[in-house]
Design a protein around this motif. Sequence first.
Motif, short mmCIF file in Angstrom:
data_model
loop_
_atom_site.label_atom_id
_atom_site.label_comp_id
_atom_site.label_asym_id
_atom_site.label_seq_id
_atom_site.Cartn_x
_atom_site.Cartn_y
_atom_site.Cartn_z
N LEU A 26 31.31 43.16 -21.80
CA LEU A 26 31.29 43.49 -20.38
C LEU A 26 32.62 44.09 -19.91
O LEU A 26 32.65 44.81 -18.91
CB LEU A 26 30.91 42.27 -19.55
N GLN A 76 28.38 52.06 -20.30
CA GLN A 76 29.12 51.05 -19.54
C GLN A 76 28.16 49.87 -19.40
O GLN A 76 27.14 49.97 -18.73
CB GLN A 76 29.51 51.57 -18.15
N ASP A 78 26.74 46.44 -18.09
CA ASP A 78 26.82 45.75 -16.81
C ASP A 78 26.48 44.27 -16.86
O ASP A 78 27.01 43.49 -16.09
CB ASP A 78 25.88 46.42 -15.80
N GLU A 79 25.54 43.92 -17.74
CA GLU A 79 25.13 42.52 -17.76
C GLU A 79 24.38 42.17 -19.04
O GLU A 79 23.79 43.02 -19.69
CB GLU A 79 24.24 42.18 -16.56
N GLY A 102 22.93 48.34 -19.11
CA GLY A 102 24.07 49.14 -18.70
C GLY A 102 23.65 50.54 -18.31
O GLY A 102 22.46 50.84 -18.17
N ARG A 103 24.66 51.39 -18.16
CA ARG A 103 24.43 52.77 -17.74
C ARG A 103 24.98 53.70 -18.81
O ARG A 103 26.12 53.55 -19.26
CB ARG A 103 25.15 53.04 -16.42
N THR A 105 26.68 56.77 -19.74
CA THR A 105 27.61 57.56 -18.93
C THR A 105 27.36 59.06 -19.02
O THR A 105 27.74 59.79 -18.11
CB THR A 105 29.07 57.25 -19.33
N ASN A 110 20.06 54.20 -16.43
CA ASN A 110 20.17 52.75 -16.62
C ASN A 110 19.20 52.37 -17.71
O ASN A 110 18.06 52.84 -17.73
CB ASN A 110 19.85 52.00 -15.34
N SER A 112 18.35 49.20 -21.05
CA SER A 112 18.65 47.91 -21.66
C SER A 112 18.06 47.87 -23.06
O SER A 112 17.17 48.67 -23.39
CB SER A 112 18.11 46.76 -20.82
#
Length: 146
Positions: A26, A76, A78-79, A102-103, A105, A110, A112
């Motif tokens: 993270l 990136q 995120d969780e 996440g994303r 870039t 988005n 997962s």
Amino acid sequence: MPTSASASAAALSPLQVFERFRANVLDGAVGLTEDLCADDVIVDLPFAPQGGPRRIVGREKFAAFAAAGRSALPVQFDEFRNITVHHTADPEVIVAEYEVAGRVTTTGRNASAAFVLVLRVRGGRVVHWREYQDVTGMAQALSDRR
């Protein structure tokens, strides 16, 4: 006499190592860092994409592999979600199921992917890391198509 870094590593349980891994991911870093690994760590990636290694032996080899992989991954994170940790009869071993979101870039998408990790920690260091990855989901997320 052990240094404070090695003394703190010796105190880490498999669950604590998993939590450090999550925090590293993270933070945008390599998840399984060198300081968490035994010198002779074995990292198994049975579902690695074609051409990728299925087994890496040794802390230095894994560190080089992980650093190159993380720098090439345009994500990136995120969780972590849907986390389930299974404790086993062996106190050195846990099995963790989780999803990382996440994303991407490069596309803004988005996404997962799901993972299952079998983690063995001895003396506060990872001696065996066996990770099953949703490589199809990861490939789709990283594709240029929306």
